[in-house]
Design a protein around this motif. Structure first.
Motif, PDB file in Angstrom:
ATOM      1  N   LYS A 262       0.839  -1.204   0.000  1.00 27.52           N
ATOM      2  CA  LYS A 262       0.000   0.000   0.000  1.00 27.52           C
ATOM      3  C   LYS A 262       0.875   1.256   0.000  1.00 27.52           C
ATOM      4  O   LYS A 262       0.580   2.222  -0.707  1.00 27.52           O
TER       5      LYS A 262
ATOM      6  N   SER B 262       1.594   4.471  -3.105  1.00 24.72           N
ATOM      7  CA  SER B 262       1.362   5.892  -2.839  1.00 24.72           C
ATOM      8  C   SER B 262       2.358   6.737  -3.626  1.00 24.72           C
ATOM      9  O   SER B 262       3.262   6.221  -4.268  1.00 24.72           O
TER      10      SER B 262
ATOM     11  N   LYS C  42      -1.046  12.029   6.190  1.00 24.80           N
ATOM     12  CA  LYS C  42      -2.389  11.663   5.704  1.00 24.80           C
ATOM     13  C   LYS C  42      -2.395  10.221   5.200  1.00 24.80           C
ATOM     14  O   LYS C  42      -3.290   9.436   5.538  1.00 24.80           O
ATOM     15  N   ILE C  43      -1.392   9.863   4.416  1.00 26.26           N
ATOM     16  CA  ILE C  43      -1.312   8.501   3.882  1.00 26.26           C
ATOM     17  C   ILE C  43      -1.054   7.502   5.002  1.00 26.26           C
ATOM     18  O   ILE C  43      -1.710   6.451   5.075  1.00 26.26           O
TER      19      ILE C  43
ATOM     20  N   GLN D  28      -1.746   7.767   8.195  1.00 24.46           N
ATOM     21  CA  GLN D  28      -2.925   7.651   9.054  1.00 24.46           C
ATOM     22  C   GLN D  28      -3.941   6.670   8.447  1.00 24.46           C
ATOM     23  O   GLN D  28      -4.450   5.792   9.139  1.00 24.46           O
ATOM     24  N   ALA D  29      -4.191   6.795   7.172  1.00 27.90           N
ATOM     25  CA  ALA D  29      -5.162   5.915   6.511  1.00 27.90           C
ATOM     26  C   ALA D  29      -4.665   4.474   6.448  1.00 27.90           C
ATOM     27  O   ALA D  29      -5.409   3.532   6.765  1.00 27.90           O
ATOM     28  N   GLU D  30      -3.409   4.277   6.049  1.00 29.75           N
ATOM     29  CA  GLU D  30      -2.889   2.919   5.870  1.00 29.75           C
ATOM     30  C   GLU D  30      -2.655   2.196   7.197  1.00 29.75           C
ATOM     31  O   GLU D  30      -2.841   0.984   7.290  1.00 29.75           O
TER      32      GLU D  30
ATOM     33  N   LYS E 273      -4.473   2.666   9.891  1.00 28.28           N
ATOM     34  CA  LYS E 273      -5.815   2.287  10.344  1.00 28.28           C
ATOM     35  C   LYS E 273      -6.279   1.004   9.662  1.00 28.28           C
ATOM     36  O   LYS E 273      -6.753   0.081  10.318  1.00 28.28           O
ATOM     37  N   VAL E 274      -6.116   0.932   8.352  1.00 25.11           N
ATOM     38  CA  VAL E 274      -6.512  -0.268   7.610  1.00 25.11           C
ATOM     39  C   VAL E 274      -5.720  -1.484   8.101  1.00 25.11           C
ATOM     40  O   VAL E 274      -6.290  -2.548   8.352  1.00 25.11           O
TER      41      VAL E 274
END
Length: 86
Positions: free
Chosen positions: A26, A30, A52-53, A55-57, A59-60
């Protein structure tokens, strides 16, 4: 402002390799500059974009595993071109 982030992702379960590989894939997809070694993954870029990236990755990745650790070091500068001089 550019930053460098060193990540060590350690799922605490038997299928840990699958989770690490998915997380790194992932990050590779990016727009960030990524360097990998056997012990960590390093991410470089603009602070807002990197965070930002990540934080999202993160979490997943956490949602897909039962237990795990993520060690993160952040340096205020882009160290992607660093070469030892010794």
């Amino acid at each position: 402002m550019n930053i460098s982030v060193e990540l060590t992702f350690s799922p605490l379960q038997n299928d840990f390799e699958e989770h690490i590989i998915n997380f790194i894939k992932k990050l590779r997809a990016s727009e960030l500059t990524i360097l990998e070694n056997p012990l960590s993954t390093q991410v470089f870029g603009d602070y807002e974009t990197v965070m930002k990236i990540l934080q999202a990755e993160i979490k997943v990745a956490f949602e897909l595993m039962d237990k795990g650790l993520l060690y993160m070091k952040i340096v205020k500068s882009d160290r992607s071109e660093y070469e030892p001089n010794f």
